[in-house]
Each structure stands twice: as C-alpha cells, then as structure tokens.
Design a protein around this motif. Structure first.
Motif, PDB file in Angstrom:
ATOM      1  N   ARG A 114       0.738  -0.960   0.058  1.00 21.06           N
ATOM      2  CA  ARG A 114      -0.081   0.045  -0.039  1.00 21.06           C
ATOM      3  C   ARG A 114       0.734   1.336  -0.092  1.00 21.06           C
ATOM      4  NH1 ARG A 114      -5.349  -0.757   2.405  1.00 21.06           N
ATOM      5  NH2 ARG A 114      -5.694  -2.831   2.751  1.00 21.06           N
ATOM      6  N   SER A 115       2.269   1.245   0.275  1.00 22.82           N
ATOM      7  CA  SER A 115       2.908   2.293   0.360  1.00 22.82           C
ATOM      8  C   SER A 115       4.003   2.556  -0.813  1.00 22.82           C
ATOM      9  CB  SER A 115       3.837   2.106   1.784  1.00 22.82           C
ATOM     10  OG  SER A 115       4.631   0.991   1.646  1.00 22.82           O
ATOM     11  N   THR A 116       4.663   3.537  -0.797  1.00 28.04           N
ATOM     12  CA  THR A 116       5.848   3.728  -1.713  1.00 28.04           C
ATOM     13  C   THR A 116       6.849   3.325  -0.990  1.00 28.04           C
ATOM     14  OG1 THR A 116       4.679   5.429  -2.767  1.00 28.04           O
ATOM     15  CG2 THR A 116       7.107   5.474  -3.114  1.00 28.04           C
ATOM     16  N   THR A 117       7.886   2.592  -1.605  1.00 25.50           N
ATOM     17  CA  THR A 117       9.110   1.976  -0.808  1.00 25.50           C
ATOM     18  C   THR A 117      10.137   2.775  -1.815  1.00 25.50           C
ATOM     19  OG1 THR A 117       7.811   0.267   0.094  1.00 25.50           O
ATOM     20  CG2 THR A 117      10.117   0.076  -0.016  1.00 25.50           C
ATOM     21  N   HIS A 118      11.292   3.223  -1.012  1.00 25.49           N
ATOM     22  CA  HIS A 118      12.366   3.677  -1.782  1.00 25.49           C
ATOM     23  C   HIS A 118      13.550   2.768  -1.195  1.00 25.49           C
ATOM     24  CE1 HIS A 118      10.688   7.402  -3.110  1.00 25.49           C
ATOM     25  NE2 HIS A 118      10.161   7.340  -1.868  1.00 25.49           N
ATOM     26  N   LEU A 119      14.135   2.191  -1.943  1.00 23.21           N
ATOM     27  CA  LEU A 119      15.254   1.371  -1.611  1.00 23.21           C
ATOM     28  C   LEU A 119      16.519   1.600  -2.217  1.00 23.21           C
ATOM     29  CD1 LEU A 119      12.554  -0.390  -2.911  1.00 23.21           C
ATOM     30  CD2 LEU A 119      13.439  -2.386  -1.576  1.00 23.21           C
ATOM     31  N   ARG A 126       0.977   7.973   1.645  1.00 21.78           N
ATOM     32  CA  ARG A 126       0.903   9.126   0.844  1.00 21.78           C
ATOM     33  C   ARG A 126       0.829  10.479   1.568  1.00 21.78           C
ATOM     34  NH1 ARG A 126      -4.509   7.093  -2.066  1.00 21.78           N
ATOM     35  NH2 ARG A 126      -5.147   7.453   0.065  1.00 21.78           N
ATOM     36  N   ASP A 127       0.661  10.357   2.945  1.00 18.79           N
ATOM     37  CA  ASP A 127       0.648  11.448   3.590  1.00 18.79           C
ATOM     38  C   ASP A 127       2.069  11.807   4.159  1.00 18.79           C
ATOM     39  OD1 ASP A 127       1.114   9.448   5.649  1.00 18.79           O
ATOM     40  OD2 ASP A 127      -0.894  10.273   6.764  1.00 18.79           O
ATOM     41  N   ASN A 142       9.294  14.624  -1.061  1.00 18.20           N
ATOM     42  CA  ASN A 142       8.323  14.182  -1.860  1.00 18.20           C
ATOM     43  C   ASN A 142       6.872  14.750  -1.110  1.00 18.20           C
ATOM     44  OD1 ASN A 142       9.261  13.195  -4.339  1.00 18.20           O
ATOM     45  ND2 ASN A 142       9.940  11.642  -3.193  1.00 18.20           N
ATOM     46  N   HIS A 143       7.248  15.348   0.408  1.00 22.58           N
ATOM     47  CA  HIS A 143       6.026  15.326   1.048  1.00 22.58           C
ATOM     48  C   HIS A 143       6.248  16.617   2.124  1.00 22.58           C
ATOM     49  CE1 HIS A 143       4.245  11.201   0.457  1.00 22.58           C
ATOM     50  NE2 HIS A 143       5.533  10.903   0.620  1.00 22.58           N
TER      51      HIS A 143
END
Length: 157
Positions: free
Chosen positions: A48-53, A68-69, A97-98
């Motif tokens: 469900r999330s955005t994952t940066h690796l 997203r928040d 990004n946030h």
C-alpha cells in the motif's frame, strides 16, 4: 574505491522488492529485537506504500516505506552500513516528496530515537501500548523549514 548505490522504487501496488525488504527487516529483528511485525501485516503495508530502496549491486542496503501523507511505516538500514548516510538519504527522499514527514518509534529503541533526533525529528507525543506486544511509542515529526530543505539538498548531491 567508489561504491555505486542505486535507488529503486516500489510504487503502491508493487511488491518487486518486498521479499528483500522483509528479509532485511527480519535480520534486524533477530539481531536487535525491533521491527516486530507479522509477515502479513508487513506485506500488506508494503504493497500500500511507496518504498524507496538503496542497493549496492543486488544487495539491499536499506529501505523506507511511506504512506501518501508522508508517514514512514518502515525504515531499515543494514547494520553493517549504518553511519554511512543511507538512513538520512532515505528520509531525505521522503522529505523531498512530502510537506510533512512523521513516524512512530519505540520508546526503548534508543538507536532509532537518536537517529531521528539527529536529523531533526521532534517528539510530539508518547503513546502507551501502541505496539501489538504492548510496547510504547513516540510519535515523531520532522522539523519544519530549514531541515527539510537541508535533507532535500542532501538528496541532490
């Protein structure tokens, strides 16, 4: 010798690197007793999330999964590369990004709390019995203005 670190991203709905992330998280859990999530919970939240690796060749150095928040669900850096800026780089990616970056950390996880405070997070409140095992947490928020910009600048290097 220069190390080539590659950034990869799993967007919401994708789990291309979920297995590697789970394995790193579990290695940290076994070693340090933190990041205690059940596999089903972790995988659902990951998808469900955005994952940066961050990878060096095909070795996962660290990752962060973010809603997203701007709420950080998971942040993990391999113990053998801590102190090399990978955690900061991952948080900077989120901050870029946030507008707001927040997370929870166990009140007993001193290394995590020290890291978050070092990069400018402040404790907003304590939550008793936050974790499934009854552990307490702090709700943390990344400082406004200057630090967010500094982290964004760090990412541009």
């Amino acid at each position: 010798m220069s190390v080539n670190v590659e950034k990869r991203v799993d967007a919401p709905g994708s789990d291309t690197y979920a297995r590697e992330a789970w394995e790193l998280k579990e290695r940290i859990r076994q070693r340090e007793g933190v990041l205690k999530q059940r596999r089903g919970f972790f995988m659902d939240a990951y998808r469900r999330s955005t994952t940066h690796l961050l990878f060096e060749d095909d070795r996962l150095l660290g990752f962060t999964s973010t809603r997203r928040d701007g709420y950080i669900l998971f942040l993990a850096v391999a113990p053998e590369v801590r102190g090399e800026g990978y955690g900061e780089r991952l948080v900077a990616e989120v901050a870029t990004n946030h507008r707001s970056v927040t997370c929870h950390a166990r009140t007993t996880n001193e290394p995590a709390l020290d890291f978050y405070k070092h990069i400018g997070f402040t404790v907003k409140r304590r939550i008793d019995n936050y974790y499934e095992d009854g552990g307490d947490a702090y709700y943390l928020k990344l400082g406004e203005g200057g630090l967010r910009d500094k982290l964004s600048d760090f990412m541009r290097r």
